[in-house]
Every structure is written in C-alpha cells, then in structure tokens.
Design an enzyme around this catalytic site. Structure first.
Site, PDB file in Angstrom:
ATOM      1  N   ARG A 141      28.868 -33.274 -92.002  1.00 12.87           N
ATOM      2  CA  ARG A 141      28.023 -33.532 -90.825  1.00 12.87           C
ATOM      3  C   ARG A 141      28.354 -34.841 -90.116  1.00 12.87           C
ATOM      4  O   ARG A 141      27.522 -35.403 -89.409  1.00 12.87           O
ATOM      5  CB  ARG A 141      26.532 -33.491 -91.201  1.00 12.87           C
ATOM      6  CG  ARG A 141      26.073 -32.129 -91.689  1.00 12.87           C
ATOM      7  CD  ARG A 141      24.569 -32.089 -91.877  1.00 12.87           C
ATOM      8  NE  ARG A 141      24.141 -30.754 -92.271  1.00 12.87           N
ATOM      9  CZ  ARG A 141      24.090 -30.318 -93.528  1.00 12.87           C
ATOM     10  NH1 ARG A 141      24.462 -31.131 -94.523  1.00 12.87           N
ATOM     11  NH2 ARG A 141      23.692 -29.104 -93.800  1.00 12.87           N
ATOM     12  N   LYS A 167      34.606 -37.086 -76.860  1.00 13.13           N
ATOM     13  CA  LYS A 167      34.646 -35.633 -76.725  1.00 13.13           C
ATOM     14  C   LYS A 167      35.701 -35.084 -77.677  1.00 13.13           C
ATOM     15  O   LYS A 167      36.879 -35.428 -77.559  1.00 13.13           O
ATOM     16  CB  LYS A 167      34.996 -35.228 -75.298  1.00 13.13           C
ATOM     17  CG  LYS A 167      33.841 -35.213 -74.336  1.00 13.13           C
ATOM     18  CD  LYS A 167      34.309 -34.590 -73.025  1.00 13.13           C
ATOM     19  CE  LYS A 167      33.196 -34.425 -72.036  1.00 13.13           C
ATOM     20  NZ  LYS A 167      33.669 -33.777 -70.782  1.00 13.13           N
ATOM     21  N   GLU A 191      46.795 -38.414 -65.499  1.00 14.25           N
ATOM     22  CA  GLU A 191      45.429 -38.791 -65.852  1.00 14.25           C
ATOM     23  C   GLU A 191      45.145 -40.265 -65.546  1.00 14.25           C
ATOM     24  O   GLU A 191      44.015 -40.631 -65.258  1.00 14.25           O
ATOM     25  CB  GLU A 191      45.156 -38.496 -67.331  1.00 14.25           C
ATOM     26  CG  GLU A 191      45.063 -37.009 -67.661  1.00 14.25           C
ATOM     27  CD  GLU A 191      43.666 -36.432 -67.471  1.00 14.25           C
ATOM     28  OE1 GLU A 191      42.821 -37.095 -66.850  1.00 14.25           O
ATOM     29  OE2 GLU A 191      43.431 -35.302 -67.944  1.00 14.25           O
ATOM     30  N   LYS A 199      37.222 -45.145 -67.643  1.00 15.83           N
ATOM     31  CA  LYS A 199      36.650 -44.201 -68.612  1.00 15.83           C
ATOM     32  C   LYS A 199      35.518 -44.859 -69.400  1.00 15.83           C
ATOM     33  O   LYS A 199      34.456 -44.268 -69.606  1.00 15.83           O
ATOM     34  CB  LYS A 199      37.753 -43.730 -69.568  1.00 15.83           C
ATOM     35  CG  LYS A 199      37.314 -42.684 -70.601  1.00 15.83           C
ATOM     36  CD  LYS A 199      37.126 -41.328 -69.972  1.00 15.83           C
ATOM     37  CE  LYS A 199      36.754 -40.249 -70.994  1.00 15.83           C
ATOM     38  NZ  LYS A 199      37.916 -39.690 -71.691  1.00 15.83           N
ATOM     39  N   GLU A 254      27.557 -36.545 -70.730  1.00 14.28           N
ATOM     40  CA  GLU A 254      27.822 -35.803 -69.506  1.00 14.28           C
ATOM     41  C   GLU A 254      26.581 -35.113 -68.960  1.00 14.28           C
ATOM     42  O   GLU A 254      26.585 -33.918 -68.650  1.00 14.28           O
ATOM     43  CB  GLU A 254      28.953 -34.777 -69.727  1.00 14.28           C
ATOM     44  CG  GLU A 254      29.621 -34.360 -68.428  1.00 14.28           C
ATOM     45  CD  GLU A 254      30.891 -33.561 -68.632  1.00 14.28           C
ATOM     46  OE1 GLU A 254      30.998 -32.490 -68.031  1.00 14.28           O
ATOM     47  OE2 GLU A 254      31.781 -34.022 -69.372  1.00 14.28           O
ATOM     48  N   ARG A 306      29.162 -38.689 -65.933  1.00 13.01           N
ATOM     49  CA  ARG A 306      30.417 -38.483 -66.660  1.00 13.01           C
ATOM     50  C   ARG A 306      31.194 -37.279 -66.148  1.00 13.01           C
ATOM     51  O   ARG A 306      32.413 -37.196 -66.309  1.00 13.01           O
ATOM     52  CB  ARG A 306      30.150 -38.346 -68.165  1.00 13.01           C
ATOM     53  CG  ARG A 306      31.436 -38.226 -68.971  1.00 13.01           C
ATOM     54  CD  ARG A 306      31.225 -38.382 -70.464  1.00 13.01           C
ATOM     55  NE  ARG A 306      32.470 -38.193 -71.178  1.00 13.01           N
ATOM     56  CZ  ARG A 306      32.646 -38.456 -72.465  1.00 13.01           C
ATOM     57  NH1 ARG A 306      31.649 -38.923 -73.187  1.00 13.01           N
ATOM     58  NH2 ARG A 306      33.812 -38.259 -73.042  1.00 13.01           N
ATOM     59  N   ASN A 321      35.947 -35.121 -64.702  1.00 13.63           N
ATOM     60  CA  ASN A 321      36.545 -33.790 -64.703  1.00 13.63           C
ATOM     61  C   ASN A 321      37.273 -33.462 -63.403  1.00 13.63           C
ATOM     62  O   ASN A 321      37.597 -32.294 -63.156  1.00 13.63           O
ATOM     63  CB  ASN A 321      35.462 -32.730 -64.954  1.00 13.63           C
ATOM     64  CG  ASN A 321      34.896 -32.816 -66.349  1.00 13.63           C
ATOM     65  OD1 ASN A 321      35.615 -33.088 -67.302  1.00 13.63           O
ATOM     66  ND2 ASN A 321      33.595 -32.601 -66.468  1.00 13.63           N
ATOM     67  N   HIS A 374      39.837 -30.643 -63.254  1.00 13.54           N
ATOM     68  CA  HIS A 374      39.819 -29.895 -64.507  1.00 13.54           C
ATOM     69  C   HIS A 374      39.329 -28.453 -64.357  1.00 13.54           C
ATOM     70  O   HIS A 374      39.660 -27.613 -65.193  1.00 13.54           O
ATOM     71  CB  HIS A 374      38.953 -30.617 -65.548  1.00 13.54           C
ATOM     72  CG  HIS A 374      39.638 -31.804 -66.150  1.00 13.54           C
ATOM     73  ND1 HIS A 374      40.069 -32.883 -65.396  1.00 13.54           N
ATOM     74  CD2 HIS A 374      39.980 -32.086 -67.431  1.00 13.54           C
ATOM     75  CE1 HIS A 374      40.633 -33.770 -66.197  1.00 13.54           C
ATOM     76  NE2 HIS A 374      40.595 -33.313 -67.429  1.00 13.54           N
ATOM     77  N   HIS A 432      42.040 -26.432 -66.164  1.00 13.96           N
ATOM     78  CA  HIS A 432      41.801 -25.738 -67.433  1.00 13.96           C
ATOM     79  C   HIS A 432      42.063 -24.243 -67.295  1.00 13.96           C
ATOM     80  O   HIS A 432      42.591 -23.608 -68.215  1.00 13.96           O
ATOM     81  CB  HIS A 432      40.376 -25.977 -67.914  1.00 13.96           C
ATOM     82  CG  HIS A 432      40.199 -27.290 -68.603  1.00 13.96           C
ATOM     83  ND1 HIS A 432      38.964 -27.745 -69.036  1.00 13.96           N
ATOM     84  CD2 HIS A 432      41.090 -28.252 -68.959  1.00 13.96           C
ATOM     85  CE1 HIS A 432      39.114 -28.933 -69.621  1.00 13.96           C
ATOM     86  NE2 HIS A 432      40.377 -29.257 -69.579  1.00 13.96           N
ATOM     87  N   HIS A 462      48.914 -30.297 -70.083  1.00 14.25           N
ATOM     88  CA  HIS A 462      47.603 -30.619 -69.526  1.00 14.25           C
ATOM     89  C   HIS A 462      47.688 -31.456 -68.254  1.00 14.25           C
ATOM     90  O   HIS A 462      47.067 -31.124 -67.235  1.00 14.25           O
ATOM     91  CB  HIS A 462      46.771 -31.351 -70.586  1.00 14.25           C
ATOM     92  CG  HIS A 462      45.399 -31.724 -70.124  1.00 14.25           C
ATOM     93  ND1 HIS A 462      44.406 -30.791 -69.900  1.00 14.25           N
ATOM     94  CD2 HIS A 462      44.863 -32.933 -69.823  1.00 14.25           C
ATOM     95  CE1 HIS A 462      43.314 -31.410 -69.486  1.00 14.25           C
ATOM     96  NE2 HIS A 462      43.551 -32.702 -69.434  1.00 14.25           N
TER      97      HIS A 462
END
Length: 371
Positions: free
Chosen positions: A127, A148, A190, A232, A242, A246, A250, A253, A257, A270
């Site tokens: 956990r 993330k 990026e 960032k 987010e 935040r 993206n 993206h 994606h 990417h």
C-alpha cells in the site's frame, strides 16, 4: 550540495521534496540517501531497463553499497509495452523475493516508462513504500516530477495508476549523453511544452538556443531542464491531484495519447506524439477566436527542433477519435482540451465540439495540408 547543482522544491507541505539537477550526481546516490534519512536496514529495489542497466546501474549500486544499503536490481524490457499489469506483477514478485519491507524504497533509473512503472510498484507494494526518481532521459524531466505513476491498458494509456510522490528526484545531466538524436528531440518537445503553457520568454530562449540544446551543451541543457522542472513544480505544488490547474500540463496530450495508441506504442515516441498534439491544440485555438499566429509559431518551433508536426497517414481519423473517447480527459460527454491563448499561456476548455477535433485531425494527417 555539490558545486554547480541546481535545486528546486516541489512544495507539498510535509510531503515536499527536492529536485537536484547537475553532473556526476548518480555516483553520489548513496550520499543523497543518507542525507535524506533512508534506513540502511531496509532493502532497496532498483528498477531499470535493458538499455540503461549496462550504462548506469552499476554506479548507482556501488554508491548505495558504499553507504551501507542492500540493493536488488530488476531489469525490464525497454519501451512502452513494459507499462503493463504483467510487468507490475513481475516487479512485485522481485520486491518480495528481495525482502522489501514497509520502510524500503523503490528507485526508478531510466526514462518515463521506467519511472511510471517503478512508481506504480512503489505506490501499490504494501500500500505504498518510498520512491526515488533517477531520470536518464530529457523526456523524463516531466514525468519524474509530480507523482503521476501508471501502467497502460490495451485501450488507453496511463489508465491504471495512482498519485505517489517521490522522496527526491536526482537528475544527472551526464546520463543524457547516451541518448539518440530522436530521443533528444522528443525530450525537448516536453521542455518546450512547459514554456508554451507558462513562460513565453523561455520559449524564445529555446528558439534562440536550439542548436545548443540539440548538441546537449551542458550549461544550456541544465538551464532548460531547470526551467522546465520549475514550471512543473509550481503547477504541481498548487494542484497535486489535477483538480483544476494541473490539467494545463496536458497541452497536446489529448491528441498525442490517442496517436500513441493508434500508431502502436513505439512507432511514435511520446514526445513526437505530443508535439503533433500541441500543433493540433494550437489550431484549435484559432477556432476559439485566438490568433492564427499561435499555430504558425508552434509548428515553426517544432520543425526547428526536428519534431514531427503531422499525423502519419497510416493512422485513420476515426481510430484516433475513438481512442480519444477512452482518454481520461474525456469528461461528461465533452472533449476536454488545453488550448493556447497566446505563446506562453493556455486555458482549459471542456466545451470542444467533436467535429472541430475531427476537422483538425483530418487536417494534420500527412497529405492533408489544409489548415
């Protein structure tokens, strides 16, 4: 710490953590672990891939061993396909065999794939155990910061994941010398993204210093990574999970994606897919009434860095649109896009008509040059 090392802080209260950017840092990994109070008695799992292990793993292992730590190294195949539930299962097995306990640490040594995968192992094992990012690509300056972590499903990228912040990020610029030119260009995509969403002066600096960045000039690269990580860290500090702000990270993206999923993870790396996506978002800005110069400048800048700005002809529009419907950024029946309002500023739009996006995707496909 070391002379010439730049340092940033991701401000999350009691869970704040530093980002160290400099040269020769991985040879001092053990020193950083000691200074951050990691327990020597708890084993460490070092996760890397088969393109990085022979280059840098031994330096990390030896530095940690000198500081008294016991390290087990797990090597995964390079590439996006390693971000899978099957690989997660293998790494959890490796952690159990290595005797990791609740005070143990998982280290990610590699690019964004390794960081996402190892981070998700750290988030889910018992956990949640401690986690350290040691990125070895330019692209990972983005993914290594912010917590993330995720693996992919065959229908959607990063759909199985968590928020799990690292204890620190150790960014050794020396490791970037082993990157291919394609990886350098994709990583800089990026870096430029952070300027496009937040800092027009940094975009201009990247434009002026493109040759130095592509040549991996240490001073220019150190500054660019610092500025990218700074954007960032500011955004994550204000909105860790987010909920609102935040989401601006993206930019590019939503289309990007989808392109990765349709083209097959690997045909477009990417940063290349995101560059195309950012050009698409810039074209979308014009549909909302913002200056058409945004799209012109965005495309010019990415061309200057040798990045693709067109969708491969092999990617059908209907498949790209379908992939977008599975994306996390498709909310309550609306398409959600980060739309530039100028170079250096963006807004979140959740009212994007599907037909606009279809038109833009059609226009971006190779052979369809209409704006």
């Amino acid at each position: 710490m070391a002379g010439g090392t730049r340092e940033l802080t991701v401000d999350l209260g009691e869970r704040s953590y530093p980002i160290y950017i400099g040269t020769g840092l991985i040879s001092r990994t053990g020193q950083y672990f000691t200074e951050h109070g990691f327990p020597v008695k708890s084993p460490i799992l070092l996760v890397t891939d088969n393109s990085v292990v022979d280059l840098y793993a031994e330096k990390v292992e030896e530095s940690l061993a000198r500081a008294g730590y016991k390290v087990t190294t797990a090597v995964v195949p390079s590439g996006e396909t390693s971000k899978s539930l099957e690989m997660l299962d293998e790494l959890v097995g490796a952690a159990l065999e290595a005797g990791l306990d609740r005070k143990s640490t998982v280290i990610a040594l590699g690019g964004g794939v390794v960081g996402d995968l190892a981070g998700f192992v750290a988030a889910s094992y018992m956990r949640g155990v401690r986690f350290v990012q040691i990125p070895t690509t330019i692209l990972a300056h983005d993914s290594s910061v912010g917590g993330k972590v995720a693996v992919n499903h065959r229908l959607a990228k990063n759909i199985i994941g968590a928020f799990h912040q690292p204890d620190f990020v150790l960014y050794d610029i020396d490791t970037l010398a082993s990157l291919s030119m394609r990886e350098v260009r994709a990583g800089l995509s990026e870096v430029i993204k952070h300027g496009l969403i937040w800092n027009k002066e940094f975009v201009a600096w990247c434009d002026t210093n493109s040759e130095k960045l592509l040549a991996l000039d240490p001073e220019a690269l150190g500054y660019a990574l610092y500025e990218g990580c700074k954007v960032k860290s500011i955004v994550v500090s204000r909105d860790e999970r987010e909920n609102d702000l935040r989401a601006i990270l993206n930019l590019g993206h939503t289309i990007g994606h989808a392109l990765e999923a349709v083209a097959g993870y690997g045909e477009l790396v990417h940063g290349e897919a995101i560059a195309i996506g950012m050009v698409g978002s810039a074209r979308l800005a014009a549909k909302f009434g913002y200056s058409g110069d945004i799209a012109v400048e965005t495309e010019r800048l990415f061309r200057k860095f040798g990045l693709p700005v067109r969708i491969p002809a092999s990617c059908p529009t209907d498949e790209i649109m379908n992939a977008m419907l599975h994306d996390k950024k498709f909310a309550e029946g609306n398409m959600v896009f980060i739309v530039p309002t100028a170079i250096g500023s963006v807004e979140i739009r959740n009212d994007v008509p599907t037909e606009w996006v279809t038109d833009i995707v059609d226009g971006l496909r190779e052979g369809n040059e209409h704006p």
